[in-house]
Motif scaffolding. Structure first.
Motif, PDB file in Angstrom:
ATOM      1  N   VAL A 203       6.395  -1.285  -5.327  1.00  0.00           N
ATOM      2  CA  VAL A 203       5.573  -2.464  -5.583  1.00  0.00           C
ATOM      3  C   VAL A 203       6.336  -3.416  -6.507  1.00  0.00           C
ATOM      4  O   VAL A 203       7.056  -2.967  -7.410  1.00  0.00           O
TER       5      VAL A 203
ATOM      6  N   LEU B 176       7.382 -11.517  -1.599  1.00  0.00           N
ATOM      7  CA  LEU B 176       6.580 -11.510  -0.365  1.00  0.00           C
ATOM      8  C   LEU B 176       7.485 -11.279   0.845  1.00  0.00           C
ATOM      9  O   LEU B 176       7.115 -10.600   1.795  1.00  0.00           O
TER      10      LEU B 176
ATOM     11  N   GLY C 299       6.711  -7.605   1.084  1.00  0.00           N
ATOM     12  CA  GLY C 299       5.492  -7.930   1.828  1.00  0.00           C
ATOM     13  C   GLY C 299       4.284  -8.029   0.913  1.00  0.00           C
ATOM     14  O   GLY C 299       4.281  -7.525  -0.209  1.00  0.00           O
ATOM     15  N   ALA C 300       3.251  -8.697   1.435  1.00  0.00           N
ATOM     16  CA  ALA C 300       2.055  -8.982   0.615  1.00  0.00           C
ATOM     17  C   ALA C 300       1.361  -7.712   0.149  1.00  0.00           C
ATOM     18  O   ALA C 300       0.802  -7.668  -0.950  1.00  0.00           O
ATOM     19  N   GLU C 301       1.419  -6.662   0.968  1.00  0.00           N
ATOM     20  CA  GLU C 301       0.663  -5.450   0.594  1.00  0.00           C
ATOM     21  C   GLU C 301       1.313  -4.707  -0.560  1.00  0.00           C
ATOM     22  O   GLU C 301       0.680  -3.894  -1.232  1.00  0.00           O
ATOM     23  N   ARG C 302       2.590  -5.009  -0.825  1.00  0.00           N
ATOM     24  CA  ARG C 302       3.248  -4.351  -1.963  1.00  0.00           C
ATOM     25  C   ARG C 302       3.553  -5.342  -3.096  1.00  0.00           C
ATOM     26  O   ARG C 302       4.340  -5.055  -3.984  1.00  0.00           O
TER      27      ARG C 302
ATOM     28  N   ARG D 173       2.046  -7.536  -6.354  1.00  0.00           N
ATOM     29  CA  ARG D 173       0.919  -7.634  -7.292  1.00  0.00           C
ATOM     30  C   ARG D 173       1.175  -8.801  -8.258  1.00  0.00           C
ATOM     31  O   ARG D 173       2.310  -9.018  -8.677  1.00  0.00           O
TER      32      ARG D 173
END
Ligand SMILES: [Zn+2]
Ligand SMILES: [Zn+2]
Length: 392
Positions: free
Chosen positions: A173, A315, A319-322, A324
């Motif tokens: 992340v 991003l 990627g967006a899912e990782r 914060r």
């Protein structure tokens, strides 16, 4: 899979080997002689880098890119801590009482990885990339301050970035935020002078322990009653030493503590608020005091546009899912010294996982990192260097 990911994966074993070598051979701040020699030797294997030693235990690698662009500084800290490692893996510290318990071994491996990739591709690198392997982050006033004040490292630098692994974020992340990111860690040292005597006759004494206890509790009123809730302030008394036995009231009590702020105006005001409480309580009880207050690293305030670019890069890379939005932390960092001289931003790469048993807090004797975070770090820092060096 992109060509970059491919090349980073080719580096995987090397990254782990670098990190484990450093982990086995930790050295504390200003004593990183073996560490700096190792880093220098590895950098000298890479073509196209000019390698130097700005101070006795720091190493600088400069890459002049083949394309026009800006000058970017990438920073890794290299020092370990005076902690006795409790991990039992085969690459645990071989030096009793010294340990890489903050992840700086990982930061160093990541920046070596970035140096290797950029040096293999210099013709396509814009501008100039300076990579500083900085000594003594953990010891105030810190290696960054020395490099910034006493060497030409920052001359001509347009933008600076660097990262810290973070065991409290999942491995892989990336977390960034604009503005206030890390606090100023200031220090107080307080001696309360009373008058000792027999424990059975407190009326003939001025009890520095009783006075000190009032000081400790009342200092929290500085936080909760004298400063607005929106203005972050932490006051922690972390040491309270006094007395020798059960029936003697001692003469003195020694206290130490840390004061954390983001806002420069509040940082200036905090010592006065603290001293007012100390003075009032000591006066009320007939004690006297010596208060020493020491300003530590500046707060780390990320430059908004650099943080925004790092977010874009994250991003792309993870990627967006990782990704914060980072939460500000009351921890301190001497990376703030570089930000006095140039815009820049600092970011976190998660290194915690159950598989690697790497969720222990930083500075804990069981601290370790999930080594897959090294690849994420390399991808982020390499992409950041290329993007930030691109001419406007
Ligand atoms: Zn640390
Ligand atoms: Zn650290």
């Amino acid at each position: 899979m992109t060509a970059t990911q491919d090349r980073v994966e080719g580096l995987r074993e090397q990254l782990v080997a670098w990190r484990r070598h450093l982990h086995m051979n930790p050295e504390v701040g200003f004593e990183e002689h073996g560490t700096a020699a190792y880093i220098e030797a590895e950098l000298r294997k890479m073509p196209g880098l000019s390698v130097s030693r700005p101070t006795a235990t720091s190493v600088l690698a400069v890459l002049k890119g083949g394309l026009p662009g800006r000058t970017v500084l990438l920073r890794a800290d290299i020092d370990a801590l005076p902690i006795h490692e409790e991990n039992t893996f085969e690459f645990a510290s071989r030096t009793p009482g010294v340990m890489h318990a903050c992840g700086h071994d990982g930061h160093t491996a990541i920046l070596l990885g970035v140096a290797q990739l950029l040096s293999g591709d210099a013709a396509h690198v814009p501008g100039e990339v300076r990579m500083i392997f900085q000594h003594a982050e953990e010891i105030g006033p810190g290696g960054a301050e020395e490099l910034v004040m006493n060497t030409p490292l920052m001359d001509g630098v347009d933008v600076v970035t660097g990262l810290h692994l973070n065991s409290q974020l999942p491995a892989g992340v990336v977390a960034v935020k604009p503005g206030a990111f890390m606090a100023a860690p200031d220090m107080l040292e307080l001696t309360i002078r009373g008058k000792g005597g027999h424990g059975a006759h407190p009326e003939e004494t001025v009890d520095p322990i009783a006075v000190g206890a009032q000081v400790v509790t009342n200092l929290q009123h500085v936080v909760s009653r004298m400063v607005a809730a929106q203005d972050a302030l932490v006051v922690s008394v972390t040491k309270f030493t006094s007395g020798t036995t059960h029936n003697v009231i001692p003469d003195t009590a020694e206290l130490m503590g840390t004061v954390r702020t983001f806002d420069p105006a509040l940082r200036e005001r905090a010592p006065q608020l603290i001293e007012r409480v100390v003075r009032g309580i000591c006066d009320a009880h007939g004690a006297t005091y010596d208060l020493r207050y020491e300003f530590g690293y500046r707060p780390l305030i990320n430059t908004d546009w650099v943080a925004a670019q790092l977010k874009d890069i994250a991003l792309d890379v993870v990627g967006a899912e990782r990704f914060r939005d980072a939460r500000p932390t009351m921890g301190g960092e001497d990376f703030s010294a570089y930000l006095e001289k140039a815009p820049g931003a600092y970011f976190n790469v998660g290194s915690g996982s159950d598989e690697a048993d790497s969720r222990w807090p930083h500075h804990h004797p069981r601290f370790t990192i999930d080594e897959t975070s090294l690849e994420t770090g390399v991808q982020m820092l390499r992409a950041a260097a290329l993007r930030l060096a691109r001419p406007e």
